[in-house]
Design an enzyme around this catalytic site. Structure first.
Site, mmCIF file in Angstrom:
data_model
loop_
_atom_site.group_PDB
_atom_site.id
_atom_site.type_symbol
_atom_site.label_atom_id
_atom_site.label_comp_id
_atom_site.label_asym_id
_atom_site.label_seq_id
_atom_site.Cartn_x
_atom_site.Cartn_y
_atom_site.Cartn_z
ATOM 1 N N ASP A 95 11.128 117.126 -38.245
ATOM 2 C CA ASP A 95 9.779 117.488 -38.732
ATOM 3 C C ASP A 95 9.366 118.945 -38.479
ATOM 4 O O ASP A 95 8.218 119.206 -38.057
ATOM 5 C CB ASP A 95 8.718 116.552 -38.116
ATOM 6 C CG ASP A 95 8.899 115.090 -38.517
ATOM 7 O OD1 ASP A 95 9.838 114.780 -39.271
ATOM 8 O OD2 ASP A 95 8.090 114.249 -38.057
ATOM 9 N N LYS A 143 10.102 110.133 -44.112
ATOM 10 C CA LYS A 143 9.577 108.955 -43.416
ATOM 11 C C LYS A 143 8.059 109.005 -43.423
ATOM 12 O O LYS A 143 7.467 110.080 -43.533
ATOM 13 C CB LYS A 143 10.115 108.921 -41.979
ATOM 14 C CG LYS A 143 9.715 110.152 -41.195
ATOM 15 C CD LYS A 143 10.301 110.161 -39.816
ATOM 16 C CE LYS A 143 9.884 111.380 -39.036
ATOM 17 N NZ LYS A 143 8.421 111.530 -38.878
ATOM 18 N N CYS A 156 7.580 112.165 -32.655
ATOM 19 C CA CYS A 156 8.717 111.860 -33.525
ATOM 20 C C CYS A 156 10.070 112.120 -32.873
ATOM 21 O O CYS A 156 11.030 111.375 -33.120
ATOM 22 C CB CYS A 156 8.562 112.581 -34.850
ATOM 23 S SG CYS A 156 7.174 111.879 -35.799
HETATM 24 C C1 VGL Z 1 4.314 113.416 -35.833
HETATM 25 C C2 VGL Z 1 2.205 112.660 -35.378
HETATM 26 C C3 VGL Z 1 2.069 112.201 -36.677
HETATM 27 C C4 VGL Z 1 5.540 114.105 -35.328
HETATM 28 C C5 VGL Z 1 4.192 112.964 -37.133
HETATM 29 O O1 VGL Z 1 6.302 114.661 -36.152
HETATM 30 O O2 VGL Z 1 5.753 114.101 -34.096
HETATM 31 N N1 VGL Z 1 3.316 113.249 -34.966
HETATM 32 N N2 VGL Z 1 3.059 112.361 -37.538
#
Ligand code: VGL
Ligand code: ZN
Length: 197
Positions: free
Chosen positions: A8, A105, A150
């Site tokens: 991410d 995702k 994540c």
């Molecule tokens: C994430 C919160 C919400 C992450 C993704 O990538 O850690 N955290 N969505």
């Protein structure tokens, strides 16, 4: 076979983004430099439809509060990584050309997905396990954002699935909300995830 799993590294998780993680942009260049040392490079991308159930706005609640979902407690986030928006795209300096696979995702409106392997119900698979196994990948090194969400969930699921997992904390950055970073390190250690500098 050893894969680098880059979690991410998207604009919304970098300074200036909707769910900015302090120092999120600092890890981009060193992650790029690490990529050629692995047999495979896989990127994940948080990818939510507008009105996603993990968004506080969807529940008319304050961001960073917790709600009960059918699958358990869920932190309600600011709207982030909305499909088709600039915040959902990778950091512009991330070497996406090096990726063998990009796995998205969180696209199911009703279920969040912190982990690259399973949605937050802990049962719906993303398909990544099958991809890794059919390519003969046994070892995973994880870097990216955010350490305590994540990266943590992906590392713990990978270890439970039997992969040999290392997290490089120097190439991760954390949200650190309400003790989440300490809890993440505890659960990663419990799951036999190696924490390596
Ligand atoms: C994430 C919160 C919400 C992450 C993704 O990538 O850690 N955290 N969505
Ligand atoms: Zn998200």
């Amino acid at each position: 076979m050893h894969a680098l799993l880059v979690i991410d590294v998207q604009n919304d998780f970098c300074p200036g983004g909707a769910l900015a993680v302090a120092g999120g942009d600092e890890i981009v260049a060193p992650i790029n430099a690490l990529m050629p040392t692995f047999d495979a490079v896989i990127l994940t991308q948080d990818w939510h439809p507008a009105g996603h159930s993990s968004f506080a706005s969807t529940h008319k609640a304050d961001p960073m509060t917790v709600t009960q979902m059918p699958y358990g407690p869920q932190v309600l986030w600011p709207d982030h990584c909305v499909i088709g928006t600039p915040g959902a795209t990778f950091h512009p300096d991330l070497n996406t050309n090096a990726a063998d696979l990009i796995i998205r995702k969180g696209f199911n409106p009703a279920i969040d997905s912190y982990s690259a392997f399973f949605e937050n119900d802990h049962t719906t698979p993303t398909g990544l396990e099958g991809y890794l196994r059919t390519r003969g990948i046994t070892d995973l090194t994880l870097v990216g954002l955010a350490t305590d969400f994540c990266v943590n969930y992906s590392a713990v699921d990978a270890a439970k699935l039997g992969f040999n997992v290392t997290v490089k904390p120097d190439l991760c950055r954390a949200i650190d909300f309400d003790g989440s970073l300490d809890a993440a390190y505890a659960s990663m250690k419990d799951a036999n995830v190696k924490i390596a500098g």
